[in-house]
Scaffold this active site. Structure first.
Site, short mmCIF file in Angstrom:
data_model
loop_
_atom_site.label_atom_id
_atom_site.label_comp_id
_atom_site.label_asym_id
_atom_site.label_seq_id
_atom_site.Cartn_x
_atom_site.Cartn_y
_atom_site.Cartn_z
N HIS A 59 0.84 -1.19 0.00
CA HIS A 59 0.00 0.00 0.00
C HIS A 59 0.87 1.24 0.00
CE1 HIS A 59 1.09 0.73 4.17
NE2 HIS A 59 0.84 -0.55 4.41
N ASP A 335 4.15 -4.34 3.76
CA ASP A 335 5.60 -4.51 3.81
C ASP A 335 5.97 -5.86 4.41
OD1 ASP A 335 4.61 -3.78 6.28
OD2 ASP A 335 5.96 -2.09 6.57
#
Length: 425
Positions: A59, A335
């Site tokens: 994102h 991540d």
């Protein structure tokens, strides 16, 4: 032991990027690489034919997951969240079978807290939306304009969009699709999600019992490792963080890079700690994943997702995809999804992935021999995977690289429930 449900949210996306300035620098570098690249698959005379593309991406920039009271408080105001008009598309969020969107307990957990300024933790910002739009435009340049691999208008038969059931990844997927097709669509864009208990797009510390136990031990250990513990105590003292707040390097980094990305001030004391915070956060997450010391733990973090990538490739070659015309799989994640994937591929550079970072896997077929090859890129740069004989990696070699980590859904669930004799810390 800390609340693992909250930790699932933290692990689901433990911040990203190195600030808007560094992000822009990285993008400029990627643009330079892309413009100078003359790899065979963009050449009409290439011996390779592109068959399938899979993109796993983070994102964009967001509000922090947690502010540190009295130390790092800044104003996270709603104006930071305004969506640019060019990112609007018609979309709907469904479960994996096209039904209603499942409940979102991780998102609900974020909404229990309000940051200074009135926004919630973990919300995608205007900057984050623009970052994903730009990633979509880069994919468009390569797969629509240069190779004509994809249609110029969105089609669900051609493009599969999957996201974790968290608003920032859903909105990131929407913005990427807007950039990829410049808002051109004849059908609503379906963004598929699943319930939290069965999510495999991030290490699921809540849904997998064994991973919860294994990771809890490793998480507890990570802040007590001698070098990390000493540095953590020093930075706590420098910032005036009380011991009872249980703030670690990952949370310090999370707040720090979120503010840097949006031009918000950091305490001046962090100027001398910047590199240490980055390195210790990476050290901690590497210890939690246990890539080198606990194969079982690492498999549970990333195995089902790797299996999905390989299954998509096999089905495309066999002609057995549910949508035979499907050419692109998009996975909007975090991540902490990218890091174990990079580890499994042998290309993790010990740097925390930036906002909107992407791993792209292309399936090619040699036009004469018909043999399949896989080419992997990370943030726009082609990668030579250890264990592969070239950047165009023969599929059998690629499967061998991932075979130690890939887990079928059945094997994953069986392993997740095998907690006999283990206890939580």
């Amino acid at each position: 032991m800390r609340n693992l449900w909250t930790k699932a949210g933290v692990f689901g996306s433990v911040s990203v990027a190195f600030g808007s300035m560094l992000w822009s620098q990285k993008q400029a570098e990627s643009d330079q690489v892309a413009s100078s690249r003359t790899s065979a698959d963009t050449n009409p005379s290439s011996p390779y034919e592109l068959k399938l593309v899979q993109v796993l991406f983070r994102h964009g920039a967001r509000t922090p997951l947690k502010s540190i009271p009295g130390v790092m408080e800044v104003q996270w105001v709603p104006k930071l969240l305004e969506p640019p008009a060019h990112t609007h598309i018609n979309y709907e969020v469904t479960d994996l079978h096209g039904g209603p969107r499942p409940p979102a307990p991780v998102e609900d957990n974020y909404r229990k807290n309000v940051l200074n300024g009135g926004t919630f933790p973990g919300q995608l910002t205007t900057l984050g939306m623009q970052q994903l739009y730009e990633l979509g435009k880069k994919l468009r340049k390569r797969y629509v304009e240069e190779t004509h691999f994809l249609s110029s208008t969105f089609s669900p038969a051609e493009v599969y969009v999957r996201s974790t059931n968290i608003l920032r990844t859903i909105e990131s997927a929407k913005c990427l699709v807007a950039g990829l097709f410049l808002q051109k669509q004849t059908e609503i864009v379906p963004i598929l999600t699943t319930e939290a208990a069965s999510e495999t797009l991030y290490p699921n510390f809540h849904g997998c019992k064994l991973l919860k136990v294994l990771a809890s031990h490793r998480w507890a250990e990570s802040s007590t490792l001698p070098d990390i513990a000493a540095d953590l105590q020093s930075i706590h003292n420098a910032l005036g963080i009380a011991a009872h707040q249980h703030i670690d390097f990952i949370l310090i980094r999370d707040d720090m890079v979120a503010r840097e990305a949006h031009g918000l001030p950091c305490p001046s004391v962090l100027d001398t700690w910047r590199n240490t915070v980055e390195q210790r956060a990476v050290d901690m997450i590497c210890h939690v994943y246990g890539h080198n010391s606990s194969m079982e733990n690492f498999q549970l973090c990333v195995g089902p997702l790797l299996h999905s990538f390989l299954t998509n490739i096999e089905k495309k070659l066999e002609g057995t995809l549910s949508e035979p015309d499907r050419k692109l799989f998009l996975y909007s994640a975090h991540d902490t999804t990218l890091i174990p994937c990079l580890m499994a591929l042998g290309i993790f550079d010990m740097r925390w992935p930036q906002f909107a970072a992407d791993i792209t896997m292309e399936l090619h077929q040699h036009q004469e021999t018909k043999k399949p090859f896989v080419k992997v890129s990370y943030v726009g740069q082609d990668q030579l995977i250890p264990g592969c004989s070239g950047v165009y990696c023969p599929l059998e070699e690629f499967k061998k690289v991932l075979s130690a980590y890939s887990l079928s859904s059945e094997a994953y669930h069986s392993l997740c429930n095998s907690t006999e004799g283990l206890t939580e810390p």
